[in-house]
Design a protein around this motif. Structure first.
Motif, PDB file in Angstrom:
ATOM      1  N   LEU A 115       0.822  -1.215   0.000  1.00  0.00           N
ATOM      2  CA  LEU A 115       0.000   0.000   0.000  1.00  0.00           C
ATOM      3  C   LEU A 115       0.855   1.264   0.000  1.00  0.00           C
ATOM      4  O   LEU A 115       0.551   2.221  -0.728  1.00  0.00           O
ATOM      5  N   LEU A 116       1.916   1.282   0.804  1.00  0.00           N
ATOM      6  CA  LEU A 116       2.809   2.446   0.802  1.00  0.00           C
ATOM      7  C   LEU A 116       3.474   2.611  -0.565  1.00  0.00           C
ATOM      8  O   LEU A 116       3.596   3.728  -1.077  1.00  0.00           O
ATOM      9  N   SER A 117       3.893   1.516  -1.155  1.00  0.00           N
ATOM     10  CA  SER A 117       4.546   1.559  -2.469  1.00  0.00           C
ATOM     11  C   SER A 117       3.589   2.059  -3.539  1.00  0.00           C
ATOM     12  O   SER A 117       3.963   2.878  -4.388  1.00  0.00           O
ATOM     13  N   LEU A 118       2.371   1.573  -3.509  1.00  0.00           N
ATOM     14  CA  LEU A 118       1.381   1.982  -4.507  1.00  0.00           C
ATOM     15  C   LEU A 118       1.048   3.466  -4.376  1.00  0.00           C
ATOM     16  O   LEU A 118       1.014   4.194  -5.374  1.00  0.00           O
ATOM     17  N   GLY A 119       0.839   3.917  -3.151  1.00  0.00           N
ATOM     18  CA  GLY A 119       0.528   5.337  -2.939  1.00  0.00           C
ATOM     19  C   GLY A 119       1.650   6.246  -3.386  1.00  0.00           C
ATOM     20  O   GLY A 119       1.432   7.260  -4.063  1.00  0.00           O
ATOM     21  N   ALA A 120       2.880   5.882  -3.037  1.00  0.00           N
ATOM     22  CA  ALA A 120       4.026   6.699  -3.446  1.00  0.00           C
ATOM     23  C   ALA A 120       4.208   6.677  -4.956  1.00  0.00           C
ATOM     24  O   ALA A 120       4.458   7.716  -5.572  1.00  0.00           O
ATOM     25  N   ALA A 121       4.084   5.521  -5.558  1.00  0.00           N
ATOM     26  CA  ALA A 121       4.301   5.408  -7.004  1.00  0.00           C
ATOM     27  C   ALA A 121       3.272   6.214  -7.791  1.00  0.00           C
ATOM     28  O   ALA A 121       3.635   6.984  -8.690  1.00  0.00           O
ATOM     29  N   VAL A 122       2.013   6.071  -7.450  1.00  0.00           N
ATOM     30  CA  VAL A 122       0.967   6.787  -8.191  1.00  0.00           C
ATOM     31  C   VAL A 122       1.097   8.293  -7.976  1.00  0.00           C
ATOM     32  O   VAL A 122       1.128   9.073  -8.935  1.00  0.00           O
TER      33      VAL A 122
ATOM     34  N   GLU B 230       3.657  10.203  -6.820  1.00  0.00           N
ATOM     35  CA  GLU B 230       4.904  10.825  -7.284  1.00  0.00           C
ATOM     36  C   GLU B 230       5.024  10.795  -8.798  1.00  0.00           C
ATOM     37  O   GLU B 230       5.493  11.760  -9.402  1.00  0.00           O
ATOM     38  N   GLU B 231       4.605   9.726  -9.441  1.00  0.00           N
ATOM     39  CA  GLU B 231       4.698   9.676 -10.902  1.00  0.00           C
ATOM     40  C   GLU B 231       3.732  10.654 -11.559  1.00  0.00           C
ATOM     41  O   GLU B 231       4.081  11.299 -12.541  1.00  0.00           O
ATOM     42  N   LEU B 232       2.537  10.769 -11.019  1.00  0.00           N
ATOM     43  CA  LEU B 232       1.586  11.718 -11.607  1.00  0.00           C
ATOM     44  C   LEU B 232       2.035  13.157 -11.403  1.00  0.00           C
ATOM     45  O   LEU B 232       1.989  13.971 -12.327  1.00  0.00           O
ATOM     46  N   PHE B 233       2.515  13.491 -10.204  1.00  0.00           N
ATOM     47  CA  PHE B 233       2.895  14.869  -9.935  1.00  0.00           C
ATOM     48  C   PHE B 233       4.264  15.209 -10.511  1.00  0.00           C
ATOM     49  O   PHE B 233       4.398  16.141 -11.301  1.00  0.00           O
TER      50      PHE B 233
ATOM     51  N   VAL C 216       2.807   6.660 -18.709  1.00  0.00           N
ATOM     52  CA  VAL C 216       2.651   6.831 -17.267  1.00  0.00           C
ATOM     53  C   VAL C 216       2.367   5.513 -16.550  1.00  0.00           C
ATOM     54  O   VAL C 216       2.834   5.303 -15.425  1.00  0.00           O
ATOM     55  N   VAL C 217       1.648   4.599 -17.179  1.00  0.00           N
ATOM     56  CA  VAL C 217       1.346   3.328 -16.512  1.00  0.00           C
ATOM     57  C   VAL C 217       2.625   2.529 -16.279  1.00  0.00           C
ATOM     58  O   VAL C 217       2.834   1.977 -15.192  1.00  0.00           O
ATOM     59  N   CYS C 218       3.493   2.508 -17.251  1.00  0.00           N
ATOM     60  CA  CYS C 218       4.766   1.796 -17.102  1.00  0.00           C
ATOM     61  C   CYS C 218       5.647   2.482 -16.058  1.00  0.00           C
ATOM     62  O   CYS C 218       6.329   1.810 -15.276  1.00  0.00           O
ATOM     63  N   ALA C 219       5.642   3.812 -16.022  1.00  0.00           N
ATOM     64  CA  ALA C 219       6.427   4.539 -15.020  1.00  0.00           C
ATOM     65  C   ALA C 219       5.906   4.252 -13.614  1.00  0.00           C
ATOM     66  O   ALA C 219       6.695   4.046 -12.685  1.00  0.00           O
TER      67      ALA C 219
END
Length: 158
Positions: free
Chosen positions: A23-30, A32-35, A101-104
């Motif tokens: 959950l922490l990894s998913l939240g950070a990845a989504v 940070e990559e979007l912003f 973005v999905v791959c990132a």
């Protein structure tokens, strides 16, 4: 480690705690990559035409957001963490521009899953280590499956 404190140092060990790294990894990845990648690189590209400079600037901002003023047991002074993360940010930026973005997000998620999962296991007395490792392996395939199932006919353009 005496005197070293982490978020996971006092985290309760339970069967449900195995989802924390995912959950922490998913939240950070989504987030940070979007912003930092999708929005910041796109914004910078309006003013700076060379996309590689946009990636480097966005990666610099991203890497130094992760600073700790106190340093770490193995990384002191704390600003060194920003220097260590800069090449990783540049790689994530290249992946965004080249593959989308999905791959990132998937790449960032897998990276964070390994880093956060290893830290979690280090500080969480290995009581449910098998369950945590199994959950991390299963969680690692979710973004890979999503990224592989989304195919674009054209190269992504920011």
């Amino acid at each position: 480690m005496p005197g070293f404190y982490s978020f996971f140092s006092s985290f309760p060990s339970s069967r449900l705690s195995c989802v924390v790294p995912a959950l922490l990894s998913l939240g950070a990845a989504v987030g940070e990559e979007l912003f930092f990648r999708a929005l910041l690189i796109s914004f910078l590209h309006k003013f700076i035409k060379k996309i590689s400079w946009c990636i480097v600037i966005a990666s610099f901002v991203w890497s130094f957001i992760h600073l700790s003023p106190f340093g770490y047991d193995d990384i002191s002074p704390g600003f060194l963490k920003g220097i260590f993360l800069l090449p990783i940010g540049i790689l994530f930026g290249y992946i965004l521009v080249r593959f989308g973005v999905v791959c990132a997000i998937a790449t960032h998620y897998l990276y964070d899953l390994v880093v956060i999962g290893a830290t979690f296991l280090e500080f969480n007395n290995f009581r449910y280590a098998g369950v945590t490792i199994a959950a991390m392996l299963i969680a690692a395939f979710v973004p890979l499956f999503i990224a592989a199932s989304i195919r674009t006919k054209k190269r992504p353009v920011i």
